[in-house]
Design an enzyme around this catalytic site. Structure first.
Site, mmCIF file in Angstrom:
data_model
loop_
_atom_site.group_PDB
_atom_site.id
_atom_site.type_symbol
_atom_site.label_atom_id
_atom_site.label_comp_id
_atom_site.label_asym_id
_atom_site.label_seq_id
_atom_site.Cartn_x
_atom_site.Cartn_y
_atom_site.Cartn_z
ATOM 1 C CB CYS A 154 21.200 12.183 -24.520
ATOM 2 S SG CYS A 154 21.733 10.714 -25.383
ATOM 3 C CB THR A 165 10.974 25.421 9.868
ATOM 4 O OG1 THR A 165 10.346 24.753 10.951
ATOM 5 C CG2 THR A 165 11.821 26.578 10.375
ATOM 6 N N GLY A 189 10.640 27.512 -8.184
ATOM 7 C CA GLY A 189 9.651 27.701 -9.242
ATOM 8 C C GLY A 189 8.793 26.469 -9.481
ATOM 9 C CB SER A 227 12.449 30.346 -9.440
ATOM 10 O OG SER A 227 13.543 29.600 -8.938
#
Ligand SMILES: *Cc1c(COP(=O)(O)O)cnc(C)c1O
Length: 395
Positions: A325, A237, A71, A199
């Site tokens: 974080c 490829t 994606g 995706s």
């Protein structure tokens, strides 16, 4: 302890049928699809079949499907590819404030290289106003990129409505449909888009493979130069096994879509209602109805998402939070901030995303353990006064 996986927006487990469809191309039929001898031709035939299948399932034709490594690459190819091809026409791109990082940072990158980026705000539910898209258009606008549904809060955008506005003005329209393909109906003509990203690992296919739909006649420069694969739009490829897996995963997901969406939506609403009824100072983020069937995103005042996640993990529950974080300081998600939530509330966010294997019993476990965890963390919080249940800070 049984593990309960509630992070399907991050990734999904691969289905056994998908693995079976991939294995031949990792073993006996290992040929390069560009080669002319038999094993190469077999790989090419498999890829042609996969392309036909994927195209049909999104309402496109085979030549409009470009396979990518996922994606993020599809988003980059759509945005940078159009920006590069249409640079002489204009330098203005419109996007929204709640895009996935693959779109958001790609636009930021282009901004550094001379493009003008308009970032449209969203309302408190995370919706983009189609009228705002229309009024942001200029004679320099070459592309609009707005996601179909948001990965954090699940809000589904009025893409078809925006598509109609842009078609009238002949302006290219890209949508990141990574969260919707295989989950809710996606048809490129109905949505009125010129480019669409998907995706495989978000619909029970393998990681590292995706596709970009490119409407016939759309000018697009490649990101990866080299061989002439993917009609000169993506050299290298091909990931034959991954592409075969993607197509089977999508076929299976579309076949069971209605049943799965209804099932997950029921469990989603049970979870949302249960949490809101039992835990005070809690709010639902995202749109109450225009949301992905499997998405739950909540804010718990006075506590941090990270500590919630650690405590859920100790109970065998895998979930996600909007905050990441970084160097000791928690930076809340740009999506929650775009909804207008104050920093301290955005810190207490929890995303639970359901999947095809999520059972009613899983939801019961979450509803059982969550109130205790939230209560424990609130008692430890310097911001919370348990007796009065009001914030000591001004929230
Ligand atoms: C997961 C996701 C991506 C990235 O896809 P990858 O295949 O992991 O690169 C892009 N956009 C959205 C909305 C996503 O949920």
């Amino acid at each position: 302890m049984k593990q309960i996986y509630l992070d399907h927006a991050a990734t999904t487990p691969m289905r056994p049928e998908v693995l079976q469809a991939m294995l031949p191309f990792l073993q006996a039929q290992f040929g390069n699809p560009s080669s002319i001898y038999q094993t190469g031709r077999e790989a090419q035939t498999a890829m042609d079949g996969a392309r036909d299948k994927v195209a049909k399932l999104i309402g496109a034709s085979a030549r409009e499907v470009v396979f990518t490594a996922g994606g993020s690459e599809a988003d980059n190819l759509a945005i940078k590819g159009v920006a590069s091809a249409l640079r002489s026409k204009g330098n203005h791109i419109i996007t929204s404030a709640i895009e996935h990082h693959a779109v958001y940072y790609t636009c930021k990158y282009l901004e550094k290289h001379g493009f003008r980026i308009t970032v449209l705000p969203v309302d408190a539910h995370g919706l983009v106003d189609p009228a705002a898209v229309a009024s942001a258009l200029t004679s320099d606008t070459i592309l609009v990129t707005i996601m179909h549904a948001n990965n954090e809060i699940g809000t589904i955008q009025p893409i078809a409505e925006i598509g109609r506005i842009l078609q009238e003005r002949s302006i290219l329209f890209h949508t990141d449909a990574v969260q919707t393909v295989g989950h809710i109906p996606v048809d490129v003509d109905q949505l009125g888009v010129d480019l669409l990203s998907l995706s495989a690992h978000k619909f029970y296919g393998p990681k590292g493979v995706g596709a970009l739909y490119v409407r016939r006649g759309t000018r697009l420069d490649p990101l990866i130069h080299g061989g002439g694969q993917e009609a000169n739009r993506r050299a290298g490829t091909e990931n034959v096994a991954g592409i075969a897996g993607l197509a089977v995963a999508l076929e299976l997901a579309v076949a069971e879509m209605d049943v799965m969406a209804a099932q997950q939506q029921r469990l989603r609403d049970k979870l949302i209602d249960g949490v809101l009824q039992t835990i005070s100072h809690t709010r639902l983020n995202g749109h109450p109805e225009k949301r992905l069937p499997g998405n739950v995103n909540l804010c718990f005042e006075f506590i941090e998402g990270e500590s919630l996640l650690l405590n859920l993990d100790m109970q065998g529950i895998a979930a996600s939070s909007g905050s990441a974080c970084t160097s000791g300081s928690l930076e809340p998600s740009h999506v929650l901030l775009a909804l207008g939530l104050p920093h301290e509330i955005a810190h207490g966010s929890l995303r639970l995303t359901l999947g095809r294997d999520t059972s009613p019993a899983d939801i019961d476990v979450v509803l059982d353990v969550l109130p205790g965890i939230v209560d424990k963390l609130r008692r430890m919080s310097p911001l919370y006064d348990a007796d009065t249940a009001v914030s000591k800070a001004r929230l």
